[in-house]
Design an enzyme around this catalytic site. Structure first.
Site, PDB file in Angstrom:
ATOM      1  N   ASP A   2      21.481 -13.855  26.004  1.00 57.66           N
ATOM      2  CA  ASP A   2      20.268 -14.235  25.276  1.00 57.66           C
ATOM      3  C   ASP A   2      19.896 -13.102  24.329  1.00 57.66           C
ATOM      4  O   ASP A   2      19.511 -12.016  24.762  1.00 57.66           O
ATOM      5  CB  ASP A   2      19.138 -14.505  26.267  1.00 57.66           C
ATOM      6  CG  ASP A   2      17.917 -15.159  25.624  1.00 57.66           C
ATOM      7  OD1 ASP A   2      17.608 -14.815  24.465  1.00 57.66           O
ATOM      8  OD2 ASP A   2      17.275 -15.985  26.294  1.00 57.66           O
ATOM      9  N   ALA A   5      14.897 -19.235  30.113  1.00 54.82           N
ATOM     10  CA  ALA A   5      14.899 -18.220  29.052  1.00 54.82           C
ATOM     11  C   ALA A   5      13.476 -17.847  28.667  1.00 54.82           C
ATOM     12  O   ALA A   5      13.144 -17.725  27.489  1.00 54.82           O
ATOM     13  CB  ALA A   5      15.678 -18.733  27.829  1.00 54.82           C
ATOM     14  N   HIS A  45      20.004 -18.108  24.111  1.00 55.37           N
ATOM     15  CA  HIS A  45      18.595 -18.461  24.295  1.00 55.37           C
ATOM     16  C   HIS A  45      18.392 -19.973  24.233  1.00 55.37           C
ATOM     17  O   HIS A  45      17.545 -20.522  24.926  1.00 55.37           O
ATOM     18  CB  HIS A  45      17.746 -17.768  23.225  1.00 55.37           C
ATOM     19  CG  HIS A  45      16.278 -17.901  23.438  1.00 55.37           C
ATOM     20  ND1 HIS A  45      15.627 -17.361  24.530  1.00 55.37           N
ATOM     21  CD2 HIS A  45      15.310 -18.507  22.697  1.00 55.37           C
ATOM     22  CE1 HIS A  45      14.335 -17.626  24.460  1.00 55.37           C
ATOM     23  NE2 HIS A  45      14.124 -18.325  23.363  1.00 55.37           N
ATOM     24  N   TRP A  52       8.616 -21.509  20.913  1.00 55.12           N
ATOM     25  CA  TRP A  52       8.163 -21.223  19.538  1.00 55.12           C
ATOM     26  C   TRP A  52       9.337 -21.336  18.594  1.00 55.12           C
ATOM     27  O   TRP A  52      10.439 -20.882  18.939  1.00 55.12           O
ATOM     28  CB  TRP A  52       7.615 -19.787  19.508  1.00 55.12           C
ATOM     29  CG  TRP A  52       7.156 -19.272  18.175  1.00 55.12           C
ATOM     30  CD1 TRP A  52       5.872 -19.255  17.706  1.00 55.12           C
ATOM     31  CD2 TRP A  52       7.948 -18.681  17.137  1.00 55.12           C
ATOM     32  NE1 TRP A  52       5.824 -18.697  16.451  1.00 55.12           N
ATOM     33  CE2 TRP A  52       7.102 -18.337  16.069  1.00 55.12           C
ATOM     34  CE3 TRP A  52       9.303 -18.407  16.990  1.00 55.12           C
ATOM     35  CZ2 TRP A  52       7.542 -17.730  14.898  1.00 55.12           C
ATOM     36  CZ3 TRP A  52       9.777 -17.817  15.821  1.00 55.12           C
ATOM     37  CH2 TRP A  52       8.891 -17.478  14.786  1.00 55.12           C
ATOM     38  N   SER A 109      11.218 -20.374  26.938  1.00 56.27           N
ATOM     39  CA  SER A 109      10.810 -19.308  26.039  1.00 56.27           C
ATOM     40  C   SER A 109       9.289 -19.125  26.075  1.00 56.27           C
ATOM     41  O   SER A 109       8.723 -18.855  27.132  1.00 56.27           O
ATOM     42  CB  SER A 109      11.329 -19.608  24.631  1.00 56.27           C
ATOM     43  OG  SER A 109      11.266 -18.473  23.812  1.00 56.27           O
ATOM     44  N   THR A 110       8.597 -19.297  24.939  1.00 54.10           N
ATOM     45  CA  THR A 110       7.134 -19.204  24.942  1.00 54.10           C
ATOM     46  C   THR A 110       6.532 -20.256  25.861  1.00 54.10           C
ATOM     47  O   THR A 110       5.495 -20.030  26.490  1.00 54.10           O
ATOM     48  CB  THR A 110       6.590 -19.378  23.509  1.00 54.10           C
ATOM     49  OG1 THR A 110       7.143 -18.359  22.676  1.00 54.10           O
ATOM     50  CG2 THR A 110       5.080 -19.290  23.477  1.00 54.10           C
TER      51      THR A 110
END
Length: 328
Positions: A279, A174, A308, A81, A147-148
């Site tokens: 992160d 991450a 991140h 995201w 991530s997302t």
């Protein structure tokens, strides 16, 4: 639906000369932080280079890239995201140069995919990824999520990929699972007030918010002594502003409040969990350190000092580690 195009800003003759001089000067210096394939120029000429759209069951147009030999093993990338498949440029070029078929799509409401009002949740993200996998008939694939995108991968693999026999391995970079939000059962999580702050910043001035995030915590550029790459910041901003404010707003709830404990427990294929120890966006204590304990076939690798956004600024390191995992 055709891809979004943006008109360039007219340049004066003086601006053009300055820009040309700067570009010429840059050829004398090494490439930037995401020189994933190293100094050698990879041969990327083999196989088809395809971009297009897949229509989901709820009639949403999802943009995808599909590069490389049709009969090669697919490596599929799921972005974070509020970005797009372009965030995987360093990885896609690297794995394409190694003979793999590389595939990535823009999440609904992000990048060049359709800016629909609804469906901005982990269930729809996973179903859209499955629509792409079915349309391209991706089998024995390695799915990599950042991530997302890591949450998207976890739900996709648990609900669709493994039951359909389409997944061989998983890499979570991450990633958000199992749960970002701080709760009584998840005290290591991030307080809801932080995510409320994201929503306020996005609605108040999305363009500025999308400048502040990459220039600060996302890549660790706010750390003392950090080497700041302006092009990386601008590229993050570019990707974010291509997408829908509605998708990005709803996505905050999706990535912060979705408990994916059951998804992780359901994954049985080999899974590599990669996380930076510095992160600042998805703290490792609430993410990777918990996720690997829930996976039945998981391996954890952490990186001291990495941020991140390590898949971009430390692409050379991550690409080799992911390649080793895929080929072992």
């Amino acid at each position: 639906m055709s891809p979004i195009s943006t008109a360039g800003v007219p340049l004066t003759r003086r601006d053009a000369l300055i820009t040309a001089s700067a570009l010429a000067a840059n050829f004398a210096f090494p490439l930037g932080p995401a020189n994933a394939a190293g100094p050698a120029i990879p041969d990327l000429s083999e196989g088809e280079q395809i971009m297009g759209f897949v229509t989901t069951k709820d009639d949403v147009q999802i943009f995808y890239k599909d590069w490389g030999p049709r009969d090669a093993r697919p490596v599929v990338f799921h972005h974070g995201w509020p970005l797009s498949s372009d965030d995987w440029d360093a990885q896609m070029l690297f794995f394409l140069s190694k003979g793999y078929r590389v595939v990535a799509h823009d999440r609904r409401g992000h990048g060049r995919s359709e800016q629909v009002a609804e469906g901005h949740d982990i269930d729809h993200y996973a179903a859209d990824a499955f629509a792409v996998a079915e349309a391209l008939d991706l089998k024995n694939a390695v799915h990599i999520g950042h991530s997302t995108g890591g949450g998207e991968v976890a739900r996709y693999v648990a609900k669709f990929g493994e039951p359909a026999g389409r997944v061989a391995k998983v890499v979570l970079v991450a990633a958000i699972p199992p749960l970002m939000l701080k709760t009584a059962d998840n005290p290591e999580g991030t307080p809801k007030e932080v995510f409320d702050g994201f929503r306020t910043a996005l609605t108040s001035n999305r363009a500025q918010f999308f400048r502040d995030v990459p220039s600060g915590p996302f890549y660790g550029f706010n750390r003392e002594g950090a080497t700041v790459h302006e092009g990386v910041i601008q590229n993050w901003w570019r990707q974010g502003m291509m997408g829908s404010a509605k998708a990005h707003y709803d996505g905050i709830k999706a990535f912060s409040e979705t408990d994916q404990t059951k998804d992780l427990k359901a994954i049985t294929v080999p899974t590599l969990v990669l996380h930076g120890e510095d992160d600042q966006v998805v703290p490792i204590a609430a993410a990777a350190l918990k996720a690997v304990k829930l996976l039945s076939n998981g391996t954890l690798k952490t990186y001291p000092g990495f941020s991140h956004g390590m898949l971009t600024v430390n692409a050379d390191v991550l690409n080799e580690d992911i390649l080793a995992f895929i080929e072992n």
